[in-house]
Design a protein around this motif. Structure first.
Motif, PDB file in Angstrom:
ATOM      1  N   VAL A   1       0.841  -1.200   0.000  1.00  0.00           N
ATOM      2  CA  VAL A   1       0.000   0.000   0.000  1.00  0.00           C
ATOM      3  C   VAL A   1       0.877   1.251   0.000  1.00  0.00           C
ATOM      4  O   VAL A   1       1.852   1.345   0.766  1.00  0.00           O
ATOM      5  CB  VAL A   1      -0.937   0.027   1.232  1.00  0.00           C
ATOM      6  CG1 VAL A   1      -1.684   1.359   1.318  1.00  0.00           C
ATOM      7  CG2 VAL A   1      -1.930  -1.126   1.166  1.00  0.00           C
ATOM      8  N   GLY A   2       0.530   2.190  -0.862  1.00  0.00           N
ATOM      9  CA  GLY A   2       1.189   3.487  -0.860  1.00  0.00           C
ATOM     10  C   GLY A   2       0.234   4.543  -0.351  1.00  0.00           C
ATOM     11  O   GLY A   2      -0.912   4.633  -0.807  1.00  0.00           O
TER      12      GLY A   2
ATOM     13  N   LEU B   1       5.019  10.348  -0.261  1.00  0.00           N
ATOM     14  CA  LEU B   1       4.533   9.001  -0.565  1.00  0.00           C
ATOM     15  C   LEU B   1       5.227   8.000   0.348  1.00  0.00           C
ATOM     16  O   LEU B   1       6.448   7.841   0.299  1.00  0.00           O
ATOM     17  CB  LEU B   1       4.801   8.652  -2.033  1.00  0.00           C
ATOM     18  CG  LEU B   1       4.414   7.242  -2.489  1.00  0.00           C
ATOM     19  CD1 LEU B   1       2.908   7.018  -2.351  1.00  0.00           C
ATOM     20  CD2 LEU B   1       4.853   7.008  -3.938  1.00  0.00           C
ATOM     21  N   VAL B   2       4.422   7.330   1.183  1.00  0.00           N
ATOM     22  CA  VAL B   2       4.918   6.281   2.074  1.00  0.00           C
ATOM     23  C   VAL B   2       4.479   4.943   1.494  1.00  0.00           C
ATOM     24  O   VAL B   2       3.301   4.765   1.167  1.00  0.00           O
ATOM     25  CB  VAL B   2       4.354   6.446   3.499  1.00  0.00           C
ATOM     26  CG1 VAL B   2       4.878   5.331   4.406  1.00  0.00           C
ATOM     27  CG2 VAL B   2       4.722   7.808   4.069  1.00  0.00           C
ATOM     28  N   ILE B   3       5.417   4.000   1.359  1.00  0.00           N
ATOM     29  CA  ILE B   3       5.078   2.683   0.831  1.00  0.00           C
ATOM     30  C   ILE B   3       5.221   1.648   1.942  1.00  0.00           C
ATOM     31  O   ILE B   3       6.275   1.546   2.588  1.00  0.00           O
ATOM     32  CB  ILE B   3       5.968   2.312  -0.376  1.00  0.00           C
ATOM     33  CG1 ILE B   3       5.747   3.321  -1.512  1.00  0.00           C
ATOM     34  CG2 ILE B   3       5.659   0.896  -0.855  1.00  0.00           C
ATOM     35  CD1 ILE B   3       6.611   3.088  -2.731  1.00  0.00           C
ATOM     36  N   LEU B   4       4.131   0.891   2.174  1.00  0.00           N
ATOM     37  CA  LEU B   4       4.097  -0.168   3.180  1.00  0.00           C
ATOM     38  C   LEU B   4       4.104  -1.526   2.482  1.00  0.00           C
ATOM     39  O   LEU B   4       3.476  -1.691   1.423  1.00  0.00           O
ATOM     40  CB  LEU B   4       2.844  -0.053   4.048  1.00  0.00           C
ATOM     41  CG  LEU B   4       2.528   1.321   4.656  1.00  0.00           C
ATOM     42  CD1 LEU B   4       1.202   1.281   5.393  1.00  0.00           C
ATOM     43  CD2 LEU B   4       3.635   1.754   5.601  1.00  0.00           C
ATOM     44  N   ASP B   5       4.794  -2.492   3.085  1.00  0.00           N
ATOM     45  CA  ASP B   5       4.789  -3.833   2.488  1.00  0.00           C
ATOM     46  C   ASP B   5       3.527  -4.596   2.883  1.00  0.00           C
ATOM     47  O   ASP B   5       2.622  -4.048   3.528  1.00  0.00           O
ATOM     48  CB  ASP B   5       6.064  -4.593   2.842  1.00  0.00           C
ATOM     49  CG  ASP B   5       6.165  -4.961   4.329  1.00  0.00           C
ATOM     50  OD1 ASP B   5       5.160  -4.810   5.061  1.00  0.00           O
ATOM     51  OD2 ASP B   5       7.247  -5.403   4.750  1.00  0.00           O
TER      52      ASP B   5
ATOM     53  N   ALA C   1      10.747   0.261 -10.017  1.00  0.00           N
ATOM     54  CA  ALA C   1      10.910   0.086  -8.576  1.00  0.00           C
ATOM     55  C   ALA C   1      10.054  -1.057  -8.028  1.00  0.00           C
ATOM     56  O   ALA C   1      10.284  -1.529  -6.911  1.00  0.00           O
ATOM     57  CB  ALA C   1      10.562   1.379  -7.845  1.00  0.00           C
ATOM     58  N   TYR C   2       9.047  -1.499  -8.785  1.00  0.00           N
ATOM     59  CA  TYR C   2       8.205  -2.615  -8.358  1.00  0.00           C
ATOM     60  C   TYR C   2       9.058  -3.869  -8.232  1.00  0.00           C
ATOM     61  O   TYR C   2       9.930  -4.087  -9.092  1.00  0.00           O
ATOM     62  CB  TYR C   2       7.065  -2.829  -9.370  1.00  0.00           C
ATOM     63  CG  TYR C   2       6.142  -3.974  -9.015  1.00  0.00           C
ATOM     64  CD1 TYR C   2       5.092  -3.782  -8.121  1.00  0.00           C
ATOM     65  CD2 TYR C   2       6.343  -5.248  -9.559  1.00  0.00           C
ATOM     66  CE1 TYR C   2       4.259  -4.832  -7.790  1.00  0.00           C
ATOM     67  CE2 TYR C   2       5.514  -6.301  -9.231  1.00  0.00           C
ATOM     68  CZ  TYR C   2       4.473  -6.089  -8.337  1.00  0.00           C
ATOM     69  OH  TYR C   2       3.650  -7.133  -8.005  1.00  0.00           O
ATOM     70  N   PRO C   3       8.904  -4.669  -7.185  1.00  0.00           N
ATOM     71  CA  PRO C   3       7.786  -4.738  -6.230  1.00  0.00           C
ATOM     72  C   PRO C   3       7.978  -3.932  -4.952  1.00  0.00           C
ATOM     73  O   PRO C   3       7.433  -4.277  -3.909  1.00  0.00           O
ATOM     74  CB  PRO C   3       7.706  -6.225  -5.923  1.00  0.00           C
ATOM     75  CG  PRO C   3       9.137  -6.674  -5.994  1.00  0.00           C
ATOM     76  CD  PRO C   3       9.765  -5.849  -7.067  1.00  0.00           C
ATOM     77  N   PHE C   4       8.751  -2.860  -5.002  1.00  0.00           N
ATOM     78  CA  PHE C   4       8.891  -1.921  -3.889  1.00  0.00           C
ATOM     79  C   PHE C   4       9.427  -2.586  -2.622  1.00  0.00           C
ATOM     80  O   PHE C   4       8.897  -2.402  -1.528  1.00  0.00           O
ATOM     81  CB  PHE C   4       7.552  -1.239  -3.590  1.00  0.00           C
ATOM     82  CG  PHE C   4       6.888  -0.658  -4.790  1.00  0.00           C
ATOM     83  CD1 PHE C   4       7.474   0.358  -5.521  1.00  0.00           C
ATOM     84  CD2 PHE C   4       5.661  -1.151  -5.221  1.00  0.00           C
ATOM     85  CE1 PHE C   4       6.853   0.882  -6.646  1.00  0.00           C
ATOM     86  CE2 PHE C   4       5.037  -0.625  -6.347  1.00  0.00           C
ATOM     87  CZ  PHE C   4       5.630   0.380  -7.062  1.00  0.00           C
ATOM     88  N   THR C   5      10.499  -3.340  -2.780  1.00  0.00           N
ATOM     89  CA  THR C   5      11.166  -3.959  -1.639  1.00  0.00           C
ATOM     90  C   THR C   5      12.534  -3.332  -1.448  1.00  0.00           C
ATOM     91  O   THR C   5      13.103  -2.737  -2.371  1.00  0.00           O
ATOM     92  CB  THR C   5      11.354  -5.470  -1.869  1.00  0.00           C
ATOM     93  OG1 THR C   5      12.175  -5.664  -3.036  1.00  0.00           O
ATOM     94  CG2 THR C   5      10.013  -6.177  -2.065  1.00  0.00           C
ATOM     95  N   ILE C   6      13.085  -3.474  -0.247  1.00  0.00           N
ATOM     96  CA  ILE C   6      14.427  -2.964   0.034  1.00  0.00           C
ATOM     97  C   ILE C   6      15.435  -3.603  -0.911  1.00  0.00           C
ATOM     98  O   ILE C   6      16.339  -2.936  -1.437  1.00  0.00           O
ATOM     99  CB  ILE C   6      14.830  -3.243   1.503  1.00  0.00           C
ATOM    100  CG1 ILE C   6      13.905  -2.485   2.469  1.00  0.00           C
ATOM    101  CG2 ILE C   6      16.283  -2.855   1.743  1.00  0.00           C
ATOM    102  CD1 ILE C   6      13.998  -0.992   2.374  1.00  0.00           C
TER     103      ILE C   6
END
Length: 557
Positions: free
Chosen positions: A41-42, A122-126, A147-152
């Motif tokens: 979720v962003g 924009l905050v992205i939560l896993d 940047a997807y899947p937006f992981t470290i």
């Protein structure tokens, strides 16, 4: 890049309220919050009144449209708008979900929870509700859907790829993008990037509607055409930043070089890659595809075609030439150009430059429309007469930045010295030579014709006529006198109303918050309260109540 908040947030609890278990779409449909469980979720904090938000939102829409079909990512709009009509107008262009505007408590709670002090944010939560990054806007600008899947792990991978790309930089890696392997000519034809390989290439970051770009472009055209006429393997590729489509099309047609297509994704990518900070910027890529220079725009302004081929060796040569030129500089070499060997005196009298040889000459770059110039003029006039009273070997020359003759005449009428005639071609040459970007500027030329300093305005403001003759030796004397004067003063003075302290420090120019007078050299400063005081005001408790009232400090000093 990762957020400071390492806690896992329960998506349902942070997005819902006691009266609401749903989010809304721009068509009014409701979506249960529980449907987001297990998704990334962003949280997008934004507002219609925010210019950077309006620029960023289309970029985010593009990413969302590409990523959302994967089914494991959703964005939530958290509005920072101040009225519902503004919210609705902005939300109508957004394809994702939102916290209802009416639920201001939830919006404010989220704002505080994720510290959205600036927007767009924009905050992205896993999938577990843990913050992956609280700098999602920068991630999206930098990498887009990549940047997807937006992981470290993905962010680290992209960073490593970027570093690797810089090591292996080539013209193709810079200018080709996915299926596009060409740039366009002024008549719209496609030119393969491969045709530019092996040449020296200038990447010209510019905007047709930007004033400084508009002034620089003709100079660059002149240099480009001279180099092409000499048969040099040099090419320029325009990278448009911020132009509208019609402006871009008309502008490209008027230029003799190539360009990236309008709104090509590489434009913003290259601006970030080269850490663009100003327009215009001309980055030089050598025949081997490596960066030769990050910006030669100023060099072209100063040296024209002589700056080519923009190599370190060429710039070293130009520096040596400049030093030699400075060493042989005379008053006449900088103020005489062809038959322009005179200055304007009072009542239109022509004063020969040769009459000033052997004097200290101040070049005063200024203009009537400039408020700081008008504020500084009385100080300069006062210092001028005080210096002339003890040493007549001084003259000031007004170099006008005024926009018409009437304003020039009006401003010059208040001055007791000489001037370059309005519209004189020497003005542009002097401005370039002394790198005059902001006014007022006061440049000192010594009796031998050499440049003494370019910052005499500050010395006049600090020391007045005492700064004469503005040499380094004189400045050291004045600074030593200031230090002697402060001996015996307390090192610190504490506010009675709170714990932090006023510290005695040196600063060139400030306005005393106690007596409103201009301060010179020393003040007592408090960063938390953000004010300066003359030592005399602190030591004598002068105007303490006024300062306290002005700064809202209870109990005074």
């Amino acid at each position: 890049m990762a957020g400071a908040d390492n806690a896992s947030h329960d998506i349902q609890s942070i997005l819902s309220s006691s009266e609401r278990d749903y989010l809304v779409r721009n068509n009014g449909n409701q979506v249960k919050i529980e449907s987001l469980v297990g998704k990334k979720v962003g949280l997008y904090f934004s507002a219609s009144w925010c210019g950077p938000c309006r620029q960023f939102t289309p970029i985010l829409v593009e990413l969302y449209n590409e990523v959302s079909p994967k089914g494991d990512f959703e964005l939530i709009f958290v509005s920072v708008d101040e009225d519902e009509d503004a919210f609705k107008g902005y939300f109508s262009k957004i394809p994702w979900l939102a916290i209802p505007f009416s639920d201001s408590d939830s919006r404010n709670r989220l704002d505080g929870l994720f510290k959205a002090r600036g927007i767009p944010h924009l905050v992205i939560l896993d999938e577990n509700g843990k913050v992956v990054t609280d700098d999602g806007a920068e991630v999206v600008r930098e990498y887009g859907a990549e940047a997807y899947p937006f992981t470290i792990e993905r962010f680290k991978e992209l960073k490593n790829q970027k570093e690797e790309a810089k090591k292996n930089q080539s013209l193709r890696s810079l200018l080709a993008f996915k299926s596009r392997d060409f740039v366009i000519s002024s008549d719209g034809k496609e030119v393969l990037v491969s045709e530019l390989e092996g040449k020296t290439v200038g990447l010209y970051f510019s905007c047709f509607s930007f004033n400084t770009s508009a002034k620089f472009t003709p100079k660059l055209v002149e240099v480009y055409e001279k180099l092409k006429a000499k048969g040099e393997d040099f090419e320029i590729v325009l990278i448009s930043i911020g132009d509208g489509e019609e402006s871009f099309k008309q502008g490209v047609r008027s230029l003799p070089w190539l360009a990236l297509p309008f709104k090509d994704k590489s434009c913003e990518k290259l601006a970030r890659y080269f850490e663009l900070s100003t327009l215009p910027t001309l980055v030089i890529i050598g025949p081997d595809g490596k960066t030769l220079h990050s910006n030669v725009a100023e060099a072209i302004e100063n040296y024209g075609i002589a700056a080519y081929p923009f190599t370190p060796e060429k710039f070293s040569e130009l520096t040596d030439m400049e030093k030699a030129k400075e060493a042989s500089q005379t008053l006449e070499s900088i103020l005489v150009s062809g038959d322009l060997d005179f200055l304007l005196g009072k009542d239109g009298a022509k004063i020969l430059v040769s009459d000033l040889v052997g004097k200290n000459v101040l070049l005063y770059f200024s203009a009537h429309w400039c408020l700081p110039c008008r504020a500084f003029l009385p100080k300069l006039i006062k210092a001028y007469w005080e210096i002339k009273a003890r040493d007549n070997a001084l003259e000031v020359i007004f170099v006008s930045r005024d926009r018409d003759q009437a304003f020039f005449d009006n401003f010059f009428s208040k001055m007791p010295w000489l001037a370059l005639p309005f519209g004189d071609s020497r003005k542009a040459v002097l401005s370039r030579k002394f790198k005059v970007y902001d006014i007022p500027v006061l440049v000192v030329i010594g009796p031998n014709g050499r440049t003494v300093r370019k910052d005499a305005r500050d010395l006049i403001k600090i020391y007045g006529a005492k700064a004469y003759p503005f040499t380094e030796e004189r400045v050291r004397e004045l600074e030593a006198a200031s230090e002697e004067m402060t001996k015996g003063w307390p090192e610190k003075v504490t506010h009675k109303s709170h714990e932090h302290e006023l510290v005695l420090s040196r600063c060139n120019i400030y306005n005393c918050d106690g007596c409103d007078e201009e301060g010179h050299s020393w003040s007592y400063c408090c960063e938390k309260c953000n004010f300066d005081l003359h030592p005399k005001c602190v030591l004598g408790k002068k105007n303490a109540e006024k300062v306290a009232a002005k700064k809202g400090i209870e109990g005074g000093l």
